[in-house]
Design a protein around this motif. Structure first.
Motif, PDB file in Angstrom:
ATOM      1  N   PRO A  85     -15.884   5.595   0.853  1.00 47.27           N
ATOM      2  CA  PRO A  85     -16.013   6.956   0.348  1.00 47.27           C
ATOM      3  C   PRO A  85     -14.943   7.852   0.964  1.00 47.27           C
ATOM      4  O   PRO A  85     -14.451   7.602   2.069  1.00 47.27           O
ATOM      5  N   ALA A  86     -14.603   8.922   0.215  1.00 50.82           N
ATOM      6  CA  ALA A  86     -13.515   9.798   0.654  1.00 50.82           C
ATOM      7  C   ALA A  86     -13.771  10.381   2.029  1.00 50.82           C
ATOM      8  O   ALA A  86     -12.847  10.515   2.845  1.00 50.82           O
ATOM      9  N   LYS A  87     -15.032  10.695   2.333  1.00 52.63           N
ATOM     10  CA  LYS A  87     -15.325  11.317   3.624  1.00 52.63           C
ATOM     11  C   LYS A  87     -15.152  10.344   4.782  1.00 52.63           C
ATOM     12  O   LYS A  87     -15.145  10.757   5.942  1.00 52.63           O
ATOM     13  N   GLU A  88     -15.003   9.047   4.484  1.00 52.34           N
ATOM     14  CA  GLU A  88     -14.811   8.056   5.538  1.00 52.34           C
ATOM     15  C   GLU A  88     -13.406   7.462   5.503  1.00 52.34           C
ATOM     16  O   GLU A  88     -13.155   6.422   6.106  1.00 52.34           O
ATOM     17  N   SER A  89     -12.503   8.119   4.805  1.00 52.92           N
ATOM     18  CA  SER A  89     -11.141   7.598   4.745  1.00 52.92           C
ATOM     19  C   SER A  89     -10.452   7.692   6.092  1.00 52.92           C
ATOM     20  O   SER A  89      -9.577   6.900   6.430  1.00 52.92           O
ATOM     21  N   SER A  90     -10.849   8.667   6.904  1.00 50.10           N
ATOM     22  CA  SER A  90     -10.316   8.800   8.258  1.00 50.10           C
ATOM     23  C   SER A  90     -11.288   8.161   9.226  1.00 50.10           C
ATOM     24  O   SER A  90     -12.504   8.289   9.063  1.00 50.10           O
ATOM     25  N   PRO A  91     -10.816   7.430  10.246  1.00 47.37           N
ATOM     26  CA  PRO A  91     -11.734   6.748  11.173  1.00 47.37           C
ATOM     27  C   PRO A  91     -12.710   7.718  11.814  1.00 47.37           C
ATOM     28  O   PRO A  91     -12.360   8.837  12.186  1.00 47.37           O
ATOM     29  N   GLY A  92     -13.954   7.293  11.893  1.00 47.84           N
ATOM     30  CA  GLY A  92     -14.997   8.098  12.525  1.00 47.84           C
ATOM     31  C   GLY A  92     -15.903   7.218  13.334  1.00 47.84           C
ATOM     32  O   GLY A  92     -15.475   6.231  13.926  1.00 47.84           O
ATOM     33  N   VAL A  93     -17.181   7.552  13.319  1.00 47.22           N
ATOM     34  CA  VAL A  93     -18.152   6.788  14.097  1.00 47.22           C
ATOM     35  C   VAL A  93     -18.329   5.409  13.473  1.00 47.22           C
ATOM     36  O   VAL A  93     -18.434   5.272  12.253  1.00 47.22           O
ATOM     37  N   PHE A  94     -18.294   4.386  14.316  1.00 46.01           N
ATOM     38  CA  PHE A  94     -18.508   3.027  13.845  1.00 46.01           C
ATOM     39  C   PHE A  94     -19.986   2.678  14.034  1.00 46.01           C
ATOM     40  O   PHE A  94     -20.567   3.034  15.059  1.00 46.01           O
ATOM     41  N   PRO A  95     -20.649   2.000  13.065  1.00 42.02           N
ATOM     42  CA  PRO A  95     -20.082   1.361  11.882  1.00 42.02           C
ATOM     43  C   PRO A  95     -19.976   2.309  10.703  1.00 42.02           C
ATOM     44  O   PRO A  95     -20.733   3.267  10.604  1.00 42.02           O
ATOM     45  N   LEU A 112       0.846  -1.190   0.000  1.00 44.10           N
ATOM     46  CA  LEU A 112       0.000   0.000   0.000  1.00 44.10           C
ATOM     47  C   LEU A 112       0.887   1.248   0.000  1.00 44.10           C
ATOM     48  O   LEU A 112       1.900   1.297   0.699  1.00 44.10           O
ATOM     49  N   GLU A 113       0.462   2.224  -0.775  1.00 43.49           N
ATOM     50  CA  GLU A 113       1.210   3.473  -0.845  1.00 43.49           C
ATOM     51  C   GLU A 113       1.359   4.076   0.551  1.00 43.49           C
ATOM     52  O   GLU A 113       0.422   4.095   1.343  1.00 43.49           O
ATOM     53  N   ALA A 114       2.575   4.544   0.868  1.00 40.95           N
ATOM     54  CA  ALA A 114       2.821   5.135   2.177  1.00 40.95           C
ATOM     55  C   ALA A 114       2.005   6.410   2.347  1.00 40.95           C
ATOM     56  O   ALA A 114       1.719   7.123   1.382  1.00 40.95           O
ATOM     57  N   GLY A 115       1.619   6.703   3.591  1.00 42.87           N
ATOM     58  CA  GLY A 115       0.881   7.925   3.856  1.00 42.87           C
ATOM     59  C   GLY A 115      -0.142   7.741   4.956  1.00 42.87           C
ATOM     60  O   GLY A 115      -0.157   6.744   5.686  1.00 42.87           O
ATOM     61  N   ASP A 116      -1.014   8.722   5.062  1.00 36.70           N
ATOM     62  CA  ASP A 116      -2.073   8.751   6.083  1.00 36.70           C
ATOM     63  C   ASP A 116      -3.417   8.607   5.384  1.00 36.70           C
ATOM     64  O   ASP A 116      -3.679   9.282   4.388  1.00 36.70           O
ATOM     65  N   ASP A 117      -4.249   7.713   5.861  1.00 37.18           N
ATOM     66  CA  ASP A 117      -5.601   7.497   5.318  1.00 37.18           C
ATOM     67  C   ASP A 117      -5.559   7.027   3.866  1.00 37.18           C
ATOM     68  O   ASP A 117      -6.385   7.423   3.047  1.00 37.18           O
ATOM     69  N   GLN A 118      -4.625   6.141   3.543  1.00 36.07           N
ATOM     70  CA  GLN A 118      -4.527   5.621   2.187  1.00 36.07           C
ATOM     71  C   GLN A 118      -5.491   4.441   1.987  1.00 36.07           C
ATOM     72  O   GLN A 118      -5.791   3.692   2.918  1.00 36.07           O
ATOM     73  N   VAL A 119      -5.961   4.306   0.730  1.00 36.14           N
ATOM     74  CA  VAL A 119      -6.834   3.184   0.354  1.00 36.14           C
ATOM     75  C   VAL A 119      -6.252   2.546  -0.897  1.00 36.14           C
ATOM     76  O   VAL A 119      -5.889   3.245  -1.850  1.00 36.14           O
ATOM     77  N   SER A 120      -6.172   1.224  -0.911  1.00 39.07           N
ATOM     78  CA  SER A 120      -5.582   0.520  -2.046  1.00 39.07           C
ATOM     79  C   SER A 120      -6.540   0.509  -3.226  1.00 39.07           C
ATOM     80  O   SER A 120      -7.757   0.708  -3.071  1.00 39.07           O
ATOM     81  N   PRO A 121      -6.023   0.226  -4.414  1.00 34.31           N
ATOM     82  CA  PRO A 121      -6.923  -0.129  -5.520  1.00 34.31           C
ATOM     83  C   PRO A 121      -7.633  -1.444  -5.171  1.00 34.31           C
ATOM     84  O   PRO A 121      -7.249  -2.156  -4.245  1.00 34.31           O
ATOM     85  N   ALA A 122      -8.658  -1.755  -5.932  1.00 31.19           N
ATOM     86  CA  ALA A 122      -9.395  -2.994  -5.672  1.00 31.19           C
ATOM     87  C   ALA A 122      -8.483  -4.201  -5.843  1.00 31.19           C
ATOM     88  O   ALA A 122      -7.761  -4.306  -6.836  1.00 31.19           O
ATOM     89  N   LEU A 123      -8.497  -5.086  -4.861  1.00 26.39           N
ATOM     90  CA  LEU A 123      -7.802  -6.360  -4.970  1.00 26.39           C
ATOM     91  C   LEU A 123      -8.811  -7.368  -5.505  1.00 26.39           C
ATOM     92  O   LEU A 123      -9.708  -7.824  -4.778  1.00 26.39           O
ATOM     93  N   GLU A 124      -8.719  -7.693  -6.790  1.00 29.90           N
ATOM     94  CA  GLU A 124      -9.669  -8.602  -7.422  1.00 29.90           C
ATOM     95  C   GLU A 124      -9.382 -10.030  -6.950  1.00 29.90           C
ATOM     96  O   GLU A 124      -8.236 -10.484  -6.966  1.00 29.90           O
TER      97      GLU A 124
END
Length: 1105
Positions: free
Chosen positions: A88-98, A46-58
């Motif tokens: 979604p981008a607005k949920e890339s950082s941890p927030g209220v679960f679920p 996974l690309e280094a950084g904060d709040d990163q998301v990978s491409p789809a792992l098929e």
């Protein structure tokens, strides 16, 4: 999330459970024992950084997750999540679960790899070496499951750092976490394996960008948002979300291998929640451990901890609804862990194992010796267990109620118990079981051993008297066991007579608990340990018990008798644990020798711990007093040498702590002088007053009770279950009320489907609901009329002003309105009708009359609000009349009949009936009129196609008004002033409104409990709610509930209507001279239709438009 229980009750639990955090088989999980990872094993990074998301792992092999079986790709995030869809981008950082997306979270926190040190690796691996390793992990966690995965998604977070925020926390400097998640899949199921190596979790909190503070990590699963149009959170399970439970991830396990946690995440069993493994983590026999290491975990020293434990066969880990309390096993093991909380609870403790120590003498933990308490690791299943899928957990004599955090069972009227187990009040009880022992008598070095000895007990519940017999006890030990009345005394405590506000053991535990007792004889070396496991009611309707005795007892000479004085004992209560201790004296009278008999007084000290399961979701339940006093006012002990039978008899009552002898309580119910039949309950009154009441299934005056003939429902249930009294998964067992009638709502305990039945138990068409939803079924049986002073049936005149009228079973109440405010202190009964089940209400503002439907007879009646006796206007050719509406201008009533599936109209006196509709109706219920415009509206909660329809009052121009996004549309109201049509829906839990003829509809309020009927007045709606047993006020202008009225009688509320002080202005074409019609005048917009009643005789009726 860890239970913070008061020190005084379950404090021993922590002392006994914390050693389990020491190394299990193989010690801590080492980093090299993780699944292979890194670029050399084919991992993507996974690309280094904060709040990163990978491409789809098929994925080559589809993943199963909750109720889905076709997940073809996943996404990996920096923040410890494997997502089932792209976050979604607005949920890339941890927030209220679920979150809104499906997620597997082995360590959800704000993690950071921007410094280049931390790495996140991921891949799908189909190699035999990896899939076999995954299979072995799953097999340890679910030993009864044959699982051969064909692929595994391996994700590794290596040396990831915590996100620090603007002000870095120096204590987290240099801290790094390493952990791994493996999702293994076969053709039929998927499992998650979480691995936390030794020293792999160096921090447990991260800085929250939203809250701007440190927050704990979360270990959890989420199904994600469900629904296409109206969306809601799906099921989710939170297994750890606080520092202590996160800190235990690497130290403990649910799969038998330290640091390894296994969960079933995709199969038919996971539709409503992830299933955790439940395998004990224990130590090898004779394992040594260092006291210093132990003290680093807990301040409780080994000297404070019991040195043996009860090992037991764990239930199948894959089924969270089948946890069982430990069984009684070999005499070498004692119960030293707190049993798991009941499966009916939303938050339960992992079933942690008992440890095995070198064999020493058993010990009971004294609660006063331990400083603190808690459980090692808890999980929260916020896919909340509900009654729909767990009704079988309750007794068939109990009702199941859902709460915000889970469900609870409670015995219905006439029964007592904890809801999981219920027995008829006042009915005699039988207890059966086995006893085995290994006892050293006196100074003899050779133990006396007996196995498979029968125990039988008979309890006269209304006297609190228990008779216990233990057969085939060797005479070499029989006399020496005479002082141990507490062996049978536990049964006396279970069924002790309850004083007001206090509960005996069966009311608290339902006869499902573990008891560990220790007896120390003063002046005699050694001690005796009593271990008893009570397993509830068996298939024969008897309580079951297994007893083990091990240790030393003083020798009592052959032929001696033992006398025990009445005594009291204090029982101390805390969540899931009961303790007591006392010192008792007994007198031994030896046989005469040389014409003289000697008697000697001896003393023993007694301590016991009782652990049980309780339901904590119902916060409205009255709390149990912290201390209760058991009063034993007579004790009889006997050993029959010829029959080799040991007998104990005790009379018991439970109540407040009192000084003096138990005889101070003089009510005959408490001291056993009431004279009630053995199949009757004694009901104490003030002073020495009391009443005898025959138990369920018996009839009589209480002094003499005879068995009633069983009803069809009872016979059907017993045919399926025998006398077990407990529902079994997979079987449908009908539920009966206290009189043996079929309950109107029947549910399948395994599938969760519910449906309505008629009084003969036949399913009503169109009422079967999907799992998790209960249809609004109506009982056609009037409640029993209890003996007591008769109530007047005449209407009590209504004071001036506007009132709400609402129906409860057997009566109609009035609730004055001042403006739109409910004057709750002025609420009064308007009409008593104890032999009726009143459902629908309508008000005639012209003659000040209230009309109602009664489904018990069935009938339609009315009464004047000026006073006087009620009258029945229709009682023929009715099935289940429910909704009723009134055209005050045309002077007609309209009603729905859900049994005959039709809508009818008649004059106000019940004459001139005419069927408006008898096609395309399944469960018609609510009905209202728009008198001025000549329109009619009604609801049909047909489960296959719920709808709201409309027509003209003459039945023409019938059409569907609302069909989309309805669940169980129950109540309907039309406001003549605003021309607003509103309804309440128990399926969608909403109030909605629209103006007929306009396309838009408005959601007024969501999140209702179980609304039934609704009426309007001004800018307010008022609805009745079945779950809250209340009338609720809603302000339409601000879409908010503004007030709630709880009637004194907390029973189900039905119809509600507004008794207006004056009629709305307006007229229709039937207002004057009956519209020129000879019989029925039915208004339409701008006109009217003259109709002849059905079955009209003669030729004097003219139909015309």
């Amino acid at each position: 999330m860890l239970a913070a229980v008061r020190r005084s009750g379950a404090a021993w639990t922590r002392a006994l459970l914390l050693p389990l955090l020491l190394a299990g088989p193989g010690g801590c999980l080492r980093r090299q024992e993780l699944f292979p990872f890194g670029p050399g094993h084919g991992d993507l990074e996974l690309e280094a950084g904060d709040d990163q998301v990978s491409p789809a792992l098929e994925l080559r092999r589809a993943l199963r997750f909750f109720d889905k079986s076709d997940i073809k790709s996943v996404y990996i995030t920096t923040n410890g999540i494997i997502a089932m869809s792209e976050p979604p981008a607005k949920e890339s950082s941890p927030g209220v679960f679920p979150p809104t997306f499906g997620a597997v979270a082995p360590f959800l926190a704000d993690l950071d790899t921007t410094d280049g040190l931390g790495k996140v690796y991921y891949r799908e691996d189909v190699s035999p070496s990896v899939t076999q390793l995954a299979a072995e992990c799953v097999q340890r966690g679910f030993p009864e499951v044959s699982f051969q995965p064909s692929s595994a998604v391996v994700v590794t977070w290596e040396s990831v750092a915590p996100y620090q925020g603007p002000s870095k926390d120096p204590t987290q400097e240099g801290k790094r976490n390493t952990f791994q998640a493996v999702l293994a899949s076969s053709d039929s199921s998927s499992y998650a394996i979480f691995l936390y190596p030794e020293d792999g979790l160096q921090f447990d909190t991260t800085f929250s960008k939203k809250d701007e503070t440190q927050v704990p990590a979360v270990v959890a699963f989420s199904q994600g948002v469900q629904g296409f149009i109206w969306k809601s959170d799906g099921a989710y399970n939170i297994f750890a979300n606080d520092r202590e439970s996160i800190g235990n991830l690497a130290k403990s396990s649910n799969s038998g291998q330290q640091g390894v946690w296994v969960f079933e995440i995709g199969s038919p069993a996971t539709a409503s929640g992830v299933v955790p493994s439940d395998v004990s983590l224990g130590l090898d026999d004779g394992a040594e451990y260092d006291d210093e290491d132990y003290d680093s975990v807990t301040h409780v020293g080994l000297e404070d901890v019991g040195t043996t434990s009860l090992s037991y066969e764990a239930p199948r880990g894959g089924d969270p609804s089948t946890h069982s309390v430990p069984g009684v096993l070999s005499p070498r093991h004692l119960p030293t862990e707190r049993p798991a909380r009941p499966p009916t609870e939303r938050t339960r403790s992992f079933q942690l194992p008992g440890e095995r120590f070198r064999q020493q003498h058993p010990q009971v933990i004294d609660v006063d010796e331990v400083e603190e308490t808690g459980v090692v690791f808890s999980y929260n299943t916020d896919s909340r267990q509900t009654c729909a899928n767990n009704r079988h957990q309750c007794s068939v004599h109990a009702e199941c109620r859902d709460f915000a955090t889970g469900f609870c069972c409670s015995c219905v009227a006439g029964y007592t118990g904890n809801g999981r187990q219920c027995v008829a009040e006042g009915s005699p009880q039988r207890v059966n079981g086995k006893v085995k022992g290994r006892i050293l008598v006196g100074s003899s070095p050779d133990p006396i051993v007996f196995e498979n000895t029968d125990l039988h007990s008979y309890v006269v519940m209304n006297h609190g008297r228990s008779y216990t017999a233990i057969s085939t006890i060797p005479e070499t030990v029989g006399y020496s066991l005479l002082p141990l009345a507490p062996i049978g005394g536990i049964i006396g405590w279970m069924f002790a007579v309850e004083q007001d506000g206090f509960k005996n053991g069966f009311s608290i535990t339902g006869g499902e608990f573990t008891r560990l007792a220790e007896v120390t004889f003063v002046g005699h070396p050694g001690k005796l340990v009593i271990k008893q496991q009570f397993s509830g009611i068996d298939e024969h309707g008897h309580l079951t018990i297994n007893t083990e005795l091990e240790g030393h007892v003083p020798q009592i000479a052959f032929g001696s008798s033992v006398h025990i004085e009445p005594y009291t004992e204090l029982y101390h209560y805390s969540p899931g644990v009961i303790t007591s201790s006392s010192t008792r004296e007994y007198t031994v009278m030896e046989p005469e020798q040389d014409g003289a008999a000697s008697s000697t007084i001896y003393t023993y000290q007694w301590r016991q711990t009782i652990t049980f399961q309780e339901c904590t979701h119902d916060t409205s339940r009255s709390t149990l007093p912290n201390t209760q006093q058991l009063s034993v006012d007579s004790v009889f002990v006997l050993y029959n040498q010829e029959e080799r039978i040991l007998r104990y008899a005790l009379s018991n009552s439970i109540g407040p702590v009192r000084d003096g002898s138990p005889d101070a309580l003089q009510n005959p119910c408490y001291i056993g002088t009431h004279g009630c039949d053995t199949n009757a309950a004694c009901r104490p009154g003030p002073g020495v007053q009391f009443a005898c009441e025959c138990s369920i299934g018996f009839r009589g005056d209480g002094r003499t009770c005879s068995e009633m003939e069983k009803t069809r429902c009872q016979l059907e249930r017993e045919h399926i279950l025998g006398a077990a009294g407990k529902q079994r998964p997979g079987l449908f067992v009908p539920e009966c009320d206290e009189l043996g009638h079929y309950l109107p709502t029947q549910c399948h305990g395994s599938t969760g489907h519910c449906w309505c039945v008629d009084r003969d138990g036949r399913e009503l068409e169109g009422t079967r609901t999907r799992p998790g939803m209960r249809p609004p079924c109506l009982s056609t049986v009037a409640p029993p009329i209890h003996q007591g002073p008769s109530v007047p049936t005449a209407v009590i005149p209504l004071p001036p002003g506007t009132h709400l009228l609402f129906a409860q079973t057997g009566k109609i109440e009035r609730l004055p309105l001042e403006g739109s405010s409910m004057q709750k202190t002025e609420a009064k009964t308007l009409l008593h009708a104890p032999d009726k089940v009143i459902i629908g209400l309508a008000f005639d503002c012209v003659d000040k009359m209230v009309y109602w439907t009664d489904i018990s007879e069935p009938s339609i009646g009315r009464a004047s609000l000026h006073g006087g006796e009620p009258t029945t206007i229709i009682r023929q050719d009715l099935g289940s009349p429910e909704g009723i509406a009134l055209d005050h201008l045309g002077r007609n009533i309209f009603w729905t009949d859900s049994h005959l599936d039709r809508i009818e109209v008649a004059k106000l006196d019940g004459t001139q009936r005419w069927v408006l509709f008898e096609t395309d109706l399944v469960n018609p219920r609510g009905i209202v009129t728009d008198s001025v415009r000549g329109n009619l509206y009604w609801t049909d909660w047909n489960r296959d196609s719920p709808k709201i329809e409309t027509s003209y009052m003459d039945g023409t121009n019938r059409r569907i008004l609302v069909q989309d996004d309805l669940g169980l549309p129950n109540g309907l109201t039309f406001d003549a002033y605003s021309a607003l049509l509103c309804w309440v829906d128990a399926g969608t839990s909403r109030v909605e409104c629209l103006k007929p003829g306009q396309p838009s509809r408005r959601k007024v309020l969501e999140g209702l409990q179980y609304p039934f009927a609704v009426t309007s007045y001004g800018k307010h709606l008022y609805y009745t709610d079945w779950k809250m047993n209340s009338v609720v006020s809603v302000d339409l202008a601000i879409s908010k509930e503004t007030d709630t009225f709880h009637p004194h009688k907390q029973t189900r509320l039905y119809g509600v209507t507004t008794a207006l002080s004056q009629c709305p202005q307006g007229h229709n074409y039937c207002s004057v001279n009956n519209g020129g019609c000879t019989h029925l005048c039915l208004a339409t917009p701008g006109s009217r239709t003259c109709r002849c009643p059905d079955n009209t005789l003669g030729v004097d009726c003219i139909e015309r438009k």
